[in-house]
Design a protein around this motif. Structure first.
Motif, short mmCIF file in Angstrom:
data_model
loop_
_atom_site.label_atom_id
_atom_site.label_comp_id
_atom_site.label_asym_id
_atom_site.label_seq_id
_atom_site.Cartn_x
_atom_site.Cartn_y
_atom_site.Cartn_z
N PHE A 71 0.83 -1.21 0.00
CA PHE A 71 0.00 0.00 0.00
C PHE A 71 0.86 1.25 0.00
CE2 PHE A 71 -1.88 3.42 2.52
CZ PHE A 71 -2.94 3.75 1.69
N PHE A 72 1.85 1.31 0.91
CA PHE A 72 2.67 2.51 0.98
C PHE A 72 3.58 2.67 -0.23
CE2 PHE A 72 1.62 2.38 5.57
CZ PHE A 72 1.07 3.65 5.64
N ALA A 73 4.04 1.56 -0.81
CA ALA A 73 4.84 1.65 -2.03
C ALA A 73 3.99 2.18 -3.18
CB ALA A 73 5.42 0.28 -2.38
N ALA A 74 2.76 1.72 -3.29
CA ALA A 74 1.88 2.20 -4.35
C ALA A 74 1.53 3.67 -4.13
CB ALA A 74 0.61 1.35 -4.40
N ALA A 75 1.30 4.06 -2.88
CA ALA A 75 0.99 5.47 -2.59
C ALA A 75 2.19 6.36 -2.93
CB ALA A 75 0.59 5.63 -1.13
N GLY A 76 3.40 5.92 -2.58
CA GLY A 76 4.59 6.69 -2.91
C GLY A 76 4.82 6.79 -4.40
N ALA A 77 4.62 5.67 -5.11
CA ALA A 77 4.79 5.69 -6.57
C ALA A 77 3.75 6.59 -7.21
CB ALA A 77 4.68 4.27 -7.13
N GLY A 78 2.52 6.57 -6.68
CA GLY A 78 1.48 7.45 -7.22
C GLY A 78 1.80 8.91 -6.97
N ALA A 79 2.34 9.22 -5.79
CA ALA A 79 2.71 10.61 -5.49
C ALA A 79 3.84 11.08 -6.40
CB ALA A 79 3.11 10.73 -4.02
N LEU A 80 4.83 10.23 -6.62
CA LEU A 80 5.93 10.61 -7.52
C LEU A 80 5.44 10.80 -8.95
CD1 LEU A 80 8.88 8.38 -6.30
CD2 LEU A 80 8.65 10.85 -6.11
N ALA A 81 4.56 9.93 -9.40
CA ALA A 81 4.02 10.07 -10.76
C ALA A 81 3.22 11.36 -10.88
CB ALA A 81 3.16 8.86 -11.11
N TRP A 82 2.44 11.69 -9.84
CA TRP A 82 1.66 12.92 -9.86
C TRP A 82 2.60 14.13 -9.91
CZ3 TRP A 82 1.30 17.19 -6.71
CH2 TRP A 82 0.23 18.04 -6.96
N LEU A 83 3.68 14.12 -9.13
CA LEU A 83 4.61 15.23 -9.12
C LEU A 83 5.30 15.38 -10.47
CD1 LEU A 83 6.00 17.43 -7.49
CD2 LEU A 83 7.71 15.74 -6.82
N LYS A 84 5.72 14.26 -11.07
CA LYS A 84 6.36 14.32 -12.39
C LYS A 84 5.39 14.90 -13.43
CE LYS A 84 10.39 12.33 -11.76
NZ LYS A 84 11.64 12.97 -12.06
N MET A 85 4.13 14.46 -13.39
CA MET A 85 3.16 14.96 -14.35
C MET A 85 2.89 16.45 -14.11
SD MET A 85 1.39 14.33 -16.98
CE MET A 85 1.64 12.58 -17.03
N PHE A 86 2.82 16.88 -12.85
CA PHE A 86 2.61 18.29 -12.54
C PHE A 86 3.76 19.14 -13.08
CE2 PHE A 86 3.29 21.91 -9.72
CZ PHE A 86 2.06 22.55 -9.85
N ARG A 87 4.99 18.67 -12.87
CA ARG A 87 6.14 19.43 -13.35
C ARG A 87 6.16 19.49 -14.87
NH1 ARG A 87 11.55 17.85 -10.63
NH2 ARG A 87 12.12 19.81 -11.60
N LEU A 88 5.82 18.36 -15.53
CA LEU A 88 5.80 18.36 -16.99
C LEU A 88 4.74 19.32 -17.53
CD1 LEU A 88 6.71 17.08 -19.71
CD2 LEU A 88 4.88 15.42 -19.37
N LEU A 89 3.55 19.28 -16.95
CA LEU A 89 2.49 20.18 -17.41
C LEU A 89 2.83 21.64 -17.11
CD1 LEU A 89 -0.69 18.15 -16.44
CD2 LEU A 89 0.21 18.58 -18.72
N ALA A 90 3.48 21.90 -15.98
CA ALA A 90 3.88 23.28 -15.67
C ALA A 90 4.89 23.78 -16.68
CB ALA A 90 4.43 23.34 -14.25
N ARG A 91 5.84 22.91 -17.05
CA ARG A 91 6.84 23.31 -18.05
C ARG A 91 6.19 23.56 -19.40
NH1 ARG A 91 10.47 18.86 -17.90
NH2 ARG A 91 10.52 18.87 -15.66
N LEU A 92 5.24 22.70 -19.79
CA LEU A 92 4.58 22.86 -21.08
C LEU A 92 3.73 24.12 -21.14
CD1 LEU A 92 3.46 19.20 -21.89
CD2 LEU A 92 5.26 20.52 -22.99
N GLN A 93 3.18 24.54 -20.01
CA GLN A 93 2.35 25.72 -19.99
C GLN A 93 3.12 27.01 -19.72
OE1 GLN A 93 -0.68 24.84 -17.14
NE2 GLN A 93 -1.68 23.32 -18.47
N GLY A 94 4.43 26.88 -19.53
CA GLY A 94 5.26 28.05 -19.39
C GLY A 94 5.50 28.50 -17.97
N PHE A 95 5.12 27.73 -16.97
CA PHE A 95 5.36 28.09 -15.59
C PHE A 95 6.69 27.48 -15.15
CE2 PHE A 95 0.69 27.98 -15.87
CZ PHE A 95 0.43 29.31 -15.59
#
Length: 99
Positions: A71-95
């Motif tokens: 459970f905690f490994a999946a939660a950590g992997a999900g949090a990392l994936a969310w952070l990576k996607m947030f950073r990618l979308l922020a870069r694509l939108q110019g932030f």
């Protein structure tokens, strides 16, 4: 005219109601058969487990810690994936100051 409409509506609703309750009874009967089947399985499983000494404690000791770790490994992997996607979308939108 009003009386004829009222009689037709009562007949229509009663005819529909009879078919509805008939179908609901068939559905409830099938669901109750499934519940009876599953409860029979659980009763036989419980009798098997209770006949063997210390099996429930052993199962808890063997299954709970790996389940918590997964459970905690999946939660950590999900949090990392969310952070990576947030950073990618922020870069694509110019932030760039967020990424």
């Amino acid at each position: 005219m009003l009386a004829a409409t009222l009689v037709a509506a009562i007949f229509s609703f009663s005819n529909t109601g009879i078919h509805f309750f008939e179908g609901a009874g068939i559905l409830a009967g099938a669901a109750l058969e499934r519940v009876q089947l599953f409860s029979g399985w659980f009763v036989s499983f419980g009798a098997t487990i209770s006949s063997a000494p210390n099996v429930p404690e052993t199962l808890v000791a063997l299954l709970i810690p790996p389940a918590v770790m997964v459970f905690f490994a999946a939660a950590g992997a999900g949090a990392l994936a969310w952070l990576k996607m947030f950073r990618l979308l922020a870069r694509l939108q110019g932030f760039t100051h967020w990424a």
